[in-house]
Design an enzyme around this catalytic site. Sequence first.
Site, PDB file in Angstrom:
ATOM      1  CE  LYS A 144      -3.683  -2.098   0.818  1.00 43.87           C
ATOM      2  NZ  LYS A 144      -4.955  -1.680  -0.509  1.00 43.87           N
ATOM      3  CG  ASP A 172      -3.792  -0.988  -4.087  1.00 43.08           C
ATOM      4  OD1 ASP A 172      -4.607   0.696  -4.172  1.00 43.08           O
ATOM      5  OD2 ASP A 172      -4.176  -2.136  -4.031  1.00 43.08           O
ATOM      6  CD  GLU A 198      -4.768  -2.896  -6.749  1.00 36.80           C
ATOM      7  OE1 GLU A 198      -5.959  -3.187  -6.753  1.00 36.80           O
ATOM      8  OE2 GLU A 198      -4.043  -3.428  -7.075  1.00 36.80           O
ATOM      9  CD  GLU A 224      -9.759  -2.416  -5.498  1.00 35.71           C
ATOM     10  OE1 GLU A 224     -10.198  -1.881  -3.851  1.00 35.71           O
ATOM     11  OE2 GLU A 224      -8.554  -3.109  -5.128  1.00 35.71           O
ATOM     12  CG  ASP A 247     -14.132  -7.842  -5.583  1.00 38.35           C
ATOM     13  OD1 ASP A 247     -15.168  -9.324  -5.471  1.00 38.35           O
ATOM     14  OD2 ASP A 247     -13.607  -7.677  -4.880  1.00 38.35           O
ATOM     15  CG  HIS A 274      -9.995  -6.817  -5.877  1.00 33.92           C
ATOM     16  ND1 HIS A 274     -11.416  -6.351  -5.212  1.00 33.92           N
ATOM     17  CD2 HIS A 274      -8.909  -6.439  -4.519  1.00 33.92           C
ATOM     18  CE1 HIS A 274     -10.953  -6.166  -3.663  1.00 33.92           C
ATOM     19  NE2 HIS A 274      -9.688  -5.732  -3.325  1.00 33.92           N
ATOM     20  CD  GLU A 308      -5.949  -8.321  -3.438  1.00 33.74           C
ATOM     21  OE1 GLU A 308      -4.877  -6.943  -3.032  1.00 33.74           O
ATOM     22  OE2 GLU A 308      -7.228  -7.417  -3.997  1.00 33.74           O
TER      23      GLU A 308
END
Length: 355
Positions: A144, A172, A198, A224, A247, A274, A308
């Site tokens: 992250k 991300d 991302e 996502e 997702d 995702h 993921e």
Amino acid sequence: MSKSLATGRASTVVKLTLENGVVGYGEAWGLPAFNRSYEAFLANYLVGTDAFNIEHAYTRILARHYHFGVQGPMMACISGIDMATKDAIGKTLGLPVSKLLGGKRINSVPIYASGGYLTETPREDYRPQVELLAEGNYPAVKIKIGLSPESDEERVAMAREILGKDVELLVDINSNYTYDVAMESMERLAPYRIGWMEEPLNPADIQGYGRLHKRARMPIATGEALYTVFDFKNLVDAGGVDVLQPDLSLCGGFWQGRKIAELAYANHLRLSPHVWGGAIGLAAGIHFIASLPAFPHSDNIPKPTLLEYDLGANPLRTELLKEPIVVKDGIIAVPEGPGLGIEVDEEALLRYAAA
């Protein structure tokens, strides 16, 4: 993540029973209280429908109730119901879901490990997280970022130092940046060989993704928070993405997931589902990837489709199944049983059920 801290996670388990008594399970994104408010509405269309024809019922819902749009709990509910229906059909036919979707091309699915989370004390907590990722010897890792371009470079530099030069490093932002800030972050991170950036921008900023992609120093991944193939088509038409990230618990289940995969196929784009919920959604992602074609590749696939797998504590993933799904050497074996190939622990469901 960059926008806020989370203290827990919630997901909605869908249990569907066919007239022959076969039970299927699915997973819908979001809080059960939100999703259950759609139960009676959807039941009017779906109860009594032939399971093999259920996708026509979904299409009728979207066509008749177009004022609802496609973004929100209704589509999340349909996603979970579709998963559960395909699980039940697979059990009825004695076939894994991957064979229902297009054929089981591979027997195992490679993952990327999500970690390096932002915490209340990000500087103090970050290094131990990355060291744990390094100990796992994962070929691909996602961390992250998104607090600021300066912070991004600091976190990425440390991750690259600890993980080494051979690990594919993904980052991300969780849509926390505007175009100019995302560009500054990209410039700072370019020397560190980033596998993808991302969600640099808000999902609604389709034109922004198009502008950013034209100057991007690394691949862009997003999706996502997008619903149905229509959202993804707008993004692809804008030329804003390299890796699509549907997702399945939100975008429309396998029903829309296959359409999104065909969109990627037709536009020669990569795809990486995702997953952030529980074990049922994880199993769905595994079967989904196993069913995808290798095109435009053949025998040599330079970058396999990755699933993921987050390393955060998650009893919804580790405790809901009688035999949990496990990662070994960076891959997950595709469940071999019928349907999703999983056995849900009903006692665990009750233990974690929302009040």
